[in-house]
Design a protein around this motif. Structure first.
Motif, PDB file in Angstrom:
ATOM      1  N   LYS A 237      38.603  14.039  28.618  1.00  0.00           N
ATOM      2  CA  LYS A 237      37.807  13.675  27.457  1.00  0.00           C
ATOM      3  C   LYS A 237      38.755  13.663  26.263  1.00  0.00           C
ATOM      4  O   LYS A 237      39.574  14.583  26.104  1.00  0.00           O
ATOM      5  CB  LYS A 237      36.663  14.661  27.233  1.00  0.00           C
ATOM      6  N   ILE A 238      38.648  12.625  25.452  1.00  0.00           N
ATOM      7  CA  ILE A 238      39.630  12.394  24.396  1.00  0.00           C
ATOM      8  C   ILE A 238      38.923  12.294  23.047  1.00  0.00           C
ATOM      9  O   ILE A 238      37.840  11.696  22.944  1.00  0.00           O
ATOM     10  CB  ILE A 238      40.426  11.100  24.662  1.00  0.00           C
ATOM     11  N   ALA A 239      39.533  12.882  22.026  1.00  0.00           N
ATOM     12  CA  ALA A 239      39.034  12.773  20.654  1.00  0.00           C
ATOM     13  C   ALA A 239      40.150  12.229  19.772  1.00  0.00           C
ATOM     14  O   ALA A 239      41.278  12.737  19.795  1.00  0.00           O
ATOM     15  CB  ALA A 239      38.570  14.123  20.132  1.00  0.00           C
ATOM     16  N   ILE A 240      39.843  11.163  19.033  1.00  0.00           N
ATOM     17  CA  ILE A 240      40.796  10.599  18.073  1.00  0.00           C
ATOM     18  C   ILE A 240      40.619  11.349  16.754  1.00  0.00           C
ATOM     19  O   ILE A 240      39.541  11.309  16.157  1.00  0.00           O
ATOM     20  CB  ILE A 240      40.562   9.095  17.897  1.00  0.00           C
ATOM     21  N   VAL A 241      41.649  12.029  16.305  1.00  0.00           N
ATOM     22  CA  VAL A 241      41.527  12.958  15.173  1.00  0.00           C
ATOM     23  C   VAL A 241      41.416  12.236  13.829  1.00  0.00           C
ATOM     24  O   VAL A 241      40.472  12.461  13.082  1.00  0.00           O
ATOM     25  CB  VAL A 241      42.694  13.966  15.164  1.00  0.00           C
TER      26      VAL A 241
END
Length: 445
Positions: free
Chosen positions: A237-241
């Protein structure tokens, strides 16, 4: 492999926005065509046409030379004038409107194409002139090629007339704002159409592993398809900061991810490298990649118009009209954005500028520089009245932040106007706004 192809494609897009890109391509085509015609002349195309269609051939050496020499001198003059006009346009746009509008003006394909037509015709005429070489006691005249140079020169003159018309339109502030508005509208509509209206409870990302930026620049774009492929392949799971368009310093976190990497540390580092390669950094900002820039550019044009040196409230009012429509469109977009896989599972969280922050940033600048002008203040109240009456605001939580900005505008307006008539106008707009808001919000006058 896909990430490298994506970076190559982005590099080509950046190159395309360069003012010399299309002129260079069209000039190369003109040069190649000149060599093709020189080859055909050596094969006797003009001799054949003299025998079968003499009207298509300029068969006099002095006439051919005079025509080509005149065309070359005239084209150089036209090119100098056209490039000067482009530079004047860029200088005026930077000084009178906003330096942020320059990338959009430089990437104007019509002007690039016209300059390319000039240069291609010029190169063609030069090489055809050089090809008039001695052949025994006479000269070999490329008669058909000279006729084509007349056609190309006529095309260049038509392009010059269109260029004068186009540059006179582009230099107008309304045309600039309309172009900015349309580009942002297309981008916003695309984002709204691509949103899946599914309630997502995304995990807290504070304890996720962070990946830092390896270079400095504006975060121009993100290859979401490449990130999704990696997320599904490694069960991440990826979050773009950062928000797209933000200026990122080297070493600051740009991505966070959660998931197990089953192999050794080298594989972990390789995965992080592939993840960060999906982000494109640039020193330029384009509305086609980030609709927030349209709000910035139109706001800056409005503020520049209200400066003492320009003092053009009419332009400011027009800018507010464009901002009103953009805000109404932004009301249809959610503050939280996600990218879903084929099973409608949100695997990537995309950081976006919230509607509240966007509205505050625009209004903070407008209140600071326009609160003394009652006409502009009235227009801002009309904008809020329209936004509160749209259907979109009823289905979202944006109404409260709109009302907050109404109260801030009311306070600044009342504090900066002592004339009884102006105060009466401000209070009348507040009374109108009370009729379109629920009773739990207070508009005490």
């Amino acid at each position: 492999m896909k990430s490298y192809l994506y970076k190559i494609w982005n590099s080509l897009e950046k190159l395309e926005s360069n003012i010399a890109f299309y002129p260079s391509i069209i000039s190369a085509l003109g040069l190649m065509f000149a060599f093709v015609m020189i080859y055909l002349e050596s094969r006797g195309v003009s001799k054949y046409l003299v025998e079968h269609a003499p009207i298509l051939v300029v068969n006099n050496t002095e006439t051919a030379r005079s025509l080509l020499t005149t065309f070359i001198a005239g084209l150089i003059s036209i090119m100098v004038f056209s490039f000067s006009m482009v530079m004047i346009l860029l200088n005026q746009a930077s000084s009178n409107f906003s330096p942020r509008v320059l990338p959009g003006l430089i990437s104007n394909r019509r002007h690039q194409t016209i300059l390319g037509i000039y240069n291609a015709t010029l190169l063609y005429c030069i090489f055809i002139l050089v090809s008039i070489a001695p052949h025994g006691k006479s000269y070999q005249v490329p008669g058909f090629s000279v006729l084509l140079s007349i056609i190309f020169m006529t095309l260049s003159l038509g392009a010059f007339i269109y260029f004068i018309h186009s540059i006179s339109q582009e230099i107008q502030v309304n045309t600039m704002m309309d172009k900015i508005f349309r580009a942002s509208k297309r981008r916003l509509e695309h984002l709204i159409d691509s949103e899946k209206h599914i309630d997502v409870d995304f995990e807290e990302t504070s304890d996720w592993k962070a990946i830092s930026a390896v270079s400095t620049g504006y975060m121009q774009d993100v290859n979401l398809k490449s990130l999704m492929t990696l997320a599904e392949e490694h069960q991440l799971k990826i979050a773009i900061v950062p928000v797209k368009g933000a200026y990122i310093l080297k070493g600051l976190p740009v991505l966070k991810y959660k998931g197990k990497v089953d192999k050794d540390k080298d594989d972990d580092l390789d995965l992080e490298k592939r993840l960060v390669e999906a982000i494109t950094f640039s020193n330029n900002e384009l509305i086609e990649d980030n609709y927030i820039l349209a709000f910035k550019q139109i706001t800056e044009i409005a503020l520049k118009a209200m400066s003492p040196g320009i003092n053009d409230p009419g332009t400011c009012i027009n800018a507010i009209d464009y901002l009103t429509e953009l805000f109404a469109l932004r009301l249809q977009k959610k503050d939280r954005s996600y990218y879903y896989n084929s099973d409608d599972e949100a695997l990537i969280h995309i950081q976006t500028v919230s509607f509240e922050d966007l509205l505050y940033n625009v209004m903070a600048a407008m209140r600071t520089y326009c609160k003394h002008d009652i006409i502009v203040v009235q227009k801002l109240f009309v904008m809020f009245q329209y936004l509160l009456q749209t259907e979109s605001v009823l289905n979202t939580g944006y109404k409260e932040c709109i009302i907050k900005e109404v109260i801030h505008l009311r306070n600044d307006a009342l504090n900066n106007h002592q004339n009884d008539r102006d105060i009466e106008v401000i209070k009348s707009y507040i009374a109108k706004l009370k009729n379109v808001t629920p009773s739990e919000y207070s508009f005490d006058i």
